[in-house]
Design a protein around this motif. Structure first.
Motif, short mmCIF file in Angstrom:
data_model
loop_
_atom_site.label_atom_id
_atom_site.label_comp_id
_atom_site.label_asym_id
_atom_site.label_seq_id
_atom_site.Cartn_x
_atom_site.Cartn_y
_atom_site.Cartn_z
N THR A 1 36.32 59.50 71.27
CA THR A 1 35.88 58.12 71.40
C THR A 1 36.76 57.23 70.53
O THR A 1 37.45 57.69 69.62
CB THR A 1 34.42 57.96 70.94
N MET A 2 36.72 55.94 70.83
CA MET A 2 37.49 55.00 70.02
C MET A 2 37.01 55.01 68.57
O MET A 2 37.81 54.93 67.64
CB MET A 2 37.40 53.58 70.60
N ALA A 3 35.72 55.15 68.37
CA ALA A 3 35.17 55.18 67.01
C ALA A 3 35.70 56.41 66.26
O ALA A 3 36.09 56.31 65.09
CB ALA A 3 33.64 55.19 67.06
N ASP A 4 35.73 57.56 66.92
CA ASP A 4 36.26 58.77 66.28
C ASP A 4 37.73 58.61 65.93
O ASP A 4 38.18 59.01 64.86
CB ASP A 4 36.08 59.99 67.18
N LEU A 5 38.48 58.01 66.87
CA LEU A 5 39.90 57.78 66.62
C LEU A 5 40.10 56.88 65.40
O LEU A 5 40.92 57.17 64.52
CB LEU A 5 40.56 57.17 67.85
N MET A 6 39.35 55.79 65.32
CA MET A 6 39.48 54.85 64.21
C MET A 6 39.05 55.49 62.89
O MET A 6 39.70 55.30 61.86
CB MET A 6 38.68 53.57 64.49
N ARG A 7 37.95 56.26 62.91
CA ARG A 7 37.52 56.92 61.68
C ARG A 7 38.57 57.89 61.18
O ARG A 7 38.91 57.92 59.99
CB ARG A 7 36.19 57.66 61.91
N THR A 8 39.14 58.67 62.10
CA THR A 8 40.18 59.64 61.72
C THR A 8 41.41 58.92 61.18
O THR A 8 41.98 59.32 60.16
CB THR A 8 40.56 60.51 62.93
N ALA A 9 41.81 57.86 61.85
CA ALA A 9 42.99 57.10 61.41
C ALA A 9 42.77 56.52 60.01
O ALA A 9 43.66 56.57 59.17
CB ALA A 9 43.30 55.99 62.41
N CYS A 10 41.58 56.00 59.76
CA CYS A 10 41.30 55.42 58.44
C CYS A 10 41.23 56.49 57.36
O CYS A 10 41.72 56.30 56.25
CB CYS A 10 39.98 54.64 58.48
N ARG A 11 40.63 57.63 57.67
CA ARG A 11 40.52 58.71 56.68
C ARG A 11 41.88 59.29 56.33
O ARG A 11 42.14 59.64 55.18
CB ARG A 11 39.62 59.83 57.20
N GLU A 12 42.77 59.40 57.31
CA GLU A 12 44.05 60.07 57.09
C GLU A 12 45.18 59.11 56.74
O GLU A 12 46.31 59.54 56.53
CB GLU A 12 44.42 60.88 58.33
#
Length: 123
Positions: A35-46
């Motif tokens: 999902t877009m939310a998962d993508l954004m969370r992963t991008a922010c964490r990494e």
């Protein structure tokens, strides 16, 4: 009217995107199968974050290294000019001295240990 409280204590992060940015992120999420939310969370964490303090310290060190590298370039130009001017009687001692100065400047610029200068050059 009071806001309804969600039973799961999570935070919502709002971000403004252009239509093109939104479409790009949506496509990347679809390609990744998330999902877009998962993508954004992963991008922010990494994401790799460099603090302003680190940037200022690094900028000072880069200025110092650039100054020293400019001095090295100047030494190389002097050496090349000397060799080109005195092609017939280039003084080997002068050339060796210039090369040792260049090696010393490189060591200083990059905080290298004394191993840069070859033992043969020391004698």
């Amino acid at each position: 009217m009071a806001r309804r409280k969600h039973p799961d204590p999570r935070r919502v992060f709002h971000i403004r995107l252009s239509n093109a940015e939104y479409a790009d992120i949506e496509r990347k999420a679809q390609d990744a199968g998330v999902t877009m939310a998962d993508l954004m969370r992963t991008a922010c964490r990494e994401a790799i974050v460099v603090s302003q303090t680190d940037t200022k310290v690094n900028a000072g060190e880069l200025r110092r290294q650039n100054y020293l590298l400019a001095a090295i370039g100047n030494n190389l130009n002097q050496l090349a000019r000397h060799v080109n001017t005195h092609k017939q009687d280039a003084d080997g001692l002068t050339l060796a001295l210039h090369l040792r100065l260049i090696a010393h400047d490189i060591q200083k610029a990059f905080s290298l240990d004394g191993e840069l200068i070859d033992e043969r050059a020391r004698s």
